[in-house]
Write a protein that holds these residues in place. Structure first.
Motif, PDB file in Angstrom:
ATOM      1  N   ALA A  19       0.831  -1.299  -0.047  1.00  0.00           N
ATOM      2  CA  ALA A  19       0.118   0.082  -0.133  1.00  0.00           C
ATOM      3  C   ALA A  19       0.796   1.252  -0.017  1.00  0.00           C
ATOM      4  N   LEU A  20       1.807   1.221   0.906  1.00  0.00           N
ATOM      5  CA  LEU A  20       2.960   2.442   0.990  1.00  0.00           C
ATOM      6  C   LEU A  20       3.712   2.495  -0.623  1.00  0.00           C
ATOM      7  N   ALA A  21       4.074   1.554  -1.055  1.00  0.00           N
ATOM      8  CA  ALA A  21       4.707   1.570  -2.401  1.00  0.00           C
ATOM      9  C   ALA A  21       3.851   2.152  -3.339  1.00  0.00           C
ATOM     10  N   GLN A  22       2.378   1.658  -3.557  1.00  0.00           N
ATOM     11  CA  GLN A  22       1.426   2.089  -4.336  1.00  0.00           C
ATOM     12  C   GLN A  22       1.168   3.701  -4.310  1.00  0.00           C
ATOM     13  N   GLU A  23       1.364   4.201  -3.153  1.00  0.00           N
ATOM     14  CA  GLU A  23       1.235   5.556  -2.727  1.00  0.00           C
ATOM     15  C   GLU A  23       2.443   6.304  -3.249  1.00  0.00           C
ATOM     16  N   MET A  24       3.545   5.651  -2.929  1.00  0.00           N
ATOM     17  CA  MET A  24       4.778   6.543  -3.377  1.00  0.00           C
ATOM     18  C   MET A  24       5.044   6.547  -4.689  1.00  0.00           C
ATOM     19  N   PHE A  25       4.786   5.582  -5.500  1.00  0.00           N
ATOM     20  CA  PHE A  25       5.108   5.527  -6.749  1.00  0.00           C
ATOM     21  C   PHE A  25       3.869   5.836  -7.658  1.00  0.00           C
ATOM     22  N   GLU A  26       2.646   5.844  -7.278  1.00  0.00           N
ATOM     23  CA  GLU A  26       1.445   6.258  -7.883  1.00  0.00           C
ATOM     24  C   GLU A  26       1.351   5.571  -9.188  1.00  0.00           C
ATOM     25  N   VAL A  27       1.378   4.177  -8.828  1.00  0.00           N
ATOM     26  CA  VAL A  27       1.084   2.962  -9.856  1.00  0.00           C
ATOM     27  C   VAL A  27      -0.215   2.209  -9.520  1.00  0.00           C
ATOM     28  N   PRO A  28      -0.772   1.757 -10.644  1.00  0.00           N
ATOM     29  CA  PRO A  28      -2.064   0.888 -10.152  1.00  0.00           C
ATOM     30  C   PRO A  28      -1.931  -0.464  -9.533  1.00  0.00           C
ATOM     31  N   ILE A  29      -0.638  -0.892  -9.834  1.00  0.00           N
ATOM     32  CA  ILE A  29      -0.407  -2.393  -9.369  1.00  0.00           C
ATOM     33  C   ILE A  29       0.817  -2.483  -8.601  1.00  0.00           C
ATOM     34  N   ILE A  32       3.780  -8.167  -4.005  1.00  0.00           N
ATOM     35  CA  ILE A  32       5.125  -8.817  -3.467  1.00  0.00           C
ATOM     36  C   ILE A  32       5.049 -10.314  -3.793  1.00  0.00           C
ATOM     37  N   SER A  33       5.904 -10.674  -4.753  1.00  0.00           N
ATOM     38  CA  SER A  33       5.738 -12.021  -5.254  1.00  0.00           C
ATOM     39  C   SER A  33       6.629 -13.058  -4.926  1.00  0.00           C
ATOM     40  N   LEU A  34       6.659 -14.417  -4.815  1.00  0.00           N
ATOM     41  CA  LEU A  34       7.500 -15.441  -4.506  1.00  0.00           C
ATOM     42  C   LEU A  34       7.649 -16.131  -5.907  1.00  0.00           C
ATOM     43  N   VAL A  35       8.662 -16.527  -6.310  1.00  0.00           N
ATOM     44  CA  VAL A  35       8.781 -17.633  -7.539  1.00  0.00           C
ATOM     45  C   VAL A  35       9.521 -18.760  -7.060  1.00  0.00           C
ATOM     46  N   ASP A  36       8.701 -19.833  -7.873  1.00  0.00           N
ATOM     47  CA  ASP A  36       9.326 -21.067  -7.881  1.00  0.00           C
ATOM     48  C   ASP A  36       9.591 -21.855  -9.077  1.00  0.00           C
ATOM     49  N   ALA A  37      10.027 -23.034  -9.276  1.00  0.00           N
ATOM     50  CA  ALA A  37      10.308 -23.526 -10.562  1.00  0.00           C
ATOM     51  C   ALA A  37       9.058 -23.290 -11.618  1.00  0.00           C
ATOM     52  N   ASP A  38       7.813 -23.184 -11.303  1.00  0.00           N
ATOM     53  CA  ASP A  38       6.714 -23.294 -12.297  1.00  0.00           C
ATOM     54  C   ASP A  38       5.757 -22.009 -12.100  1.00  0.00           C
ATOM     55  N   ARG A  39       6.030 -21.233 -11.114  1.00  0.00           N
ATOM     56  CA  ARG A  39       4.937 -20.207 -11.039  1.00  0.00           C
ATOM     57  C   ARG A  39       5.418 -18.923 -10.098  1.00  0.00           C
ATOM     58  N   GLN A  40       4.859 -17.990 -10.118  1.00  0.00           N
ATOM     59  CA  GLN A  40       5.017 -16.901  -9.082  1.00  0.00           C
ATOM     60  C   GLN A  40       3.746 -16.706  -8.329  1.00  0.00           C
ATOM     61  N   TRP A  41       3.727 -16.612  -7.395  1.00  0.00           N
ATOM     62  CA  TRP A  41       2.641 -16.419  -6.474  1.00  0.00           C
ATOM     63  C   TRP A  41       2.712 -15.090  -5.467  1.00  0.00           C
ATOM     64  N   PHE A  42       1.685 -14.348  -5.231  1.00  0.00           N
ATOM     65  CA  PHE A  42       1.676 -13.012  -4.633  1.00  0.00           C
ATOM     66  C   PHE A  42       1.174 -12.937  -3.252  1.00  0.00           C
ATOM     67  N   LYS A  43       2.361 -12.805  -2.350  1.00  0.00           N
ATOM     68  CA  LYS A  43       1.809 -12.764  -0.959  1.00  0.00           C
ATOM     69  C   LYS A  43       1.165 -11.801  -0.376  1.00  0.00           C
ATOM     70  N   ALA A  44       1.374 -10.492  -1.235  1.00  0.00           N
ATOM     71  CA  ALA A  44       0.608  -9.273  -1.044  1.00  0.00           C
ATOM     72  C   ALA A  44       0.425  -8.628  -2.298  1.00  0.00           C
ATOM     73  N   LYS A  45      -0.989  -7.932  -2.416  1.00  0.00           N
ATOM     74  CA  LYS A  45      -0.925  -7.345  -3.967  1.00  0.00           C
ATOM     75  C   LYS A  45      -1.921  -6.212  -3.854  1.00  0.00           C
ATOM     76  N   HIS A  46      -1.656  -5.082  -4.400  1.00  0.00           N
ATOM     77  CA  HIS A  46      -2.668  -4.054  -4.807  1.00  0.00           C
ATOM     78  C   HIS A  46      -2.924  -3.933  -6.221  1.00  0.00           C
ATOM     79  N   GLY A  47      -4.134  -3.757  -6.709  1.00  0.00           N
ATOM     80  CA  GLY A  47      -4.602  -3.591  -8.031  1.00  0.00           C
ATOM     81  C   GLY A  47      -4.854  -4.814  -8.899  1.00  0.00           C
ATOM     82  N   THR A  48      -4.776  -5.970  -8.271  1.00  0.00           N
ATOM     83  CA  THR A  48      -5.085  -7.151  -9.001  1.00  0.00           C
ATOM     84  C   THR A  48      -5.757  -8.195  -7.959  1.00  0.00           C
ATOM     85  N   ASP A  49      -6.637  -9.113  -8.663  1.00  0.00           N
ATOM     86  CA  ASP A  49      -7.204 -10.002  -7.787  1.00  0.00           C
ATOM     87  C   ASP A  49      -6.682 -11.615  -8.291  1.00  0.00           C
ATOM     88  N   VAL A  50      -5.569 -11.326  -9.249  1.00  0.00           N
ATOM     89  CA  VAL A  50      -4.831 -12.702  -9.740  1.00  0.00           C
ATOM     90  C   VAL A  50      -3.988 -13.148  -8.576  1.00  0.00           C
TER      91      VAL A  50
END
Length: 222
Positions: A19-29, A32-50
């Motif tokens: 939330a702080l980063a979204q306000e600081m950089f004025e971006v829509p998305i 915080i992502s974590l990446v493994d061998a096959d995917r990336q998943w989001f531990k926290a997100k703003h601006g997407t429901d994926v």
């Protein structure tokens, strides 16, 4: 379930950072992502429901290849690495991406803190430094989680050992008492089978006691 609950404890902190980063950089998305061998998943997100995406579509998978560097894509359609990416050609229509790797205590890149825009842009040096600092905060939270997990494991093993000892001690006590009983019974059995020996032993003990009590020189010679 334990791992899920562990993450749940840290989600408010992660959500605050995005939330702080979204306000600081004025971006829509912001993610915080974590990446493994096959995917990336989001531990926290703003601006997407994926909740996650395949790794081959992940900008963050590129970012973690240089764990010490801020990864910036000013205009994704103009970048050959991402021009045909489904996240660029389709929703959400990524144009700008900036991601700073988040690392574990050993320096291994786990994912990234990233800001995303649907317009091409760049970061000022001050903004770049701010994103790096926020990513370090995420890394610190992950390190704290790991340390807590290790501590809980040690405490759990200590409790298990204490429980084992608590169960063992009564058994040891019973065993010692049984040995005392057996020894006493053995001595009684010997005495019953050889009363003369018992009589001589008793007489010797009485004589010795009397001698020591009188403390005479003749007794000492004896």
């Amino acid at each position: 379930l334990r791992a899920k609950n562990d993450w749940a404890d840290f989600l408010p902190s992660f959500e605050n950072i995005v939330a702080l980063a979204q306000e600081m950089f004025e971006v829509p998305i912001c993610l915080i992502s974590l990446v493994d061998a096959d995917r990336q998943w989001f531990k926290a997100k703003h601006g997407t429901d994926v909740p996650e995406t395949p790794r081959e579509m992940s900008f963050c998978a590129q970012a973690i290849l240089q764990p010490e560097e801020l990864f910036v894509v000013p205009d994704a359609p103009a970048d050959p690495r991402f021009a045909t990416n489904a996240l660029v050609t389709g929703a959400p229509g990524i144009r700008f991406y900036a991601g700073m790797p988040i690392k574990d205590e050993d320096g291994f890149a786990l994912g990234s803190l990233c800001v995303i825009d649907v317009q091409p842009r760049t970061l000022t040096p001050e903004q770049a430094e701010a994103l790096k600092r926020l990513a370090r905060q995420v890394s610190a939270h992950l390190a704290a989680r790991r340390q807590r997990t290790v501590l809980e494991r040690v405490e759990r093993k200590t409790a298990e050992r204490a429980s084992e000892l608590a169960r063992a001690n009564p058994l040891l006590h019973v065993e010692m008492e049984e040995r005392k009983t057996i020894q006493a019974a053995r001595e009684r059995l010997i005495t019953e089978k050889n009363p003369a020996a018992m009589s001589r032993t008793a007489s010797a003990r009485i004589a010795t006691h009397a001698c020591c009590k009188n403390s005479t020189s003749s007794c000492r010679k004896i």
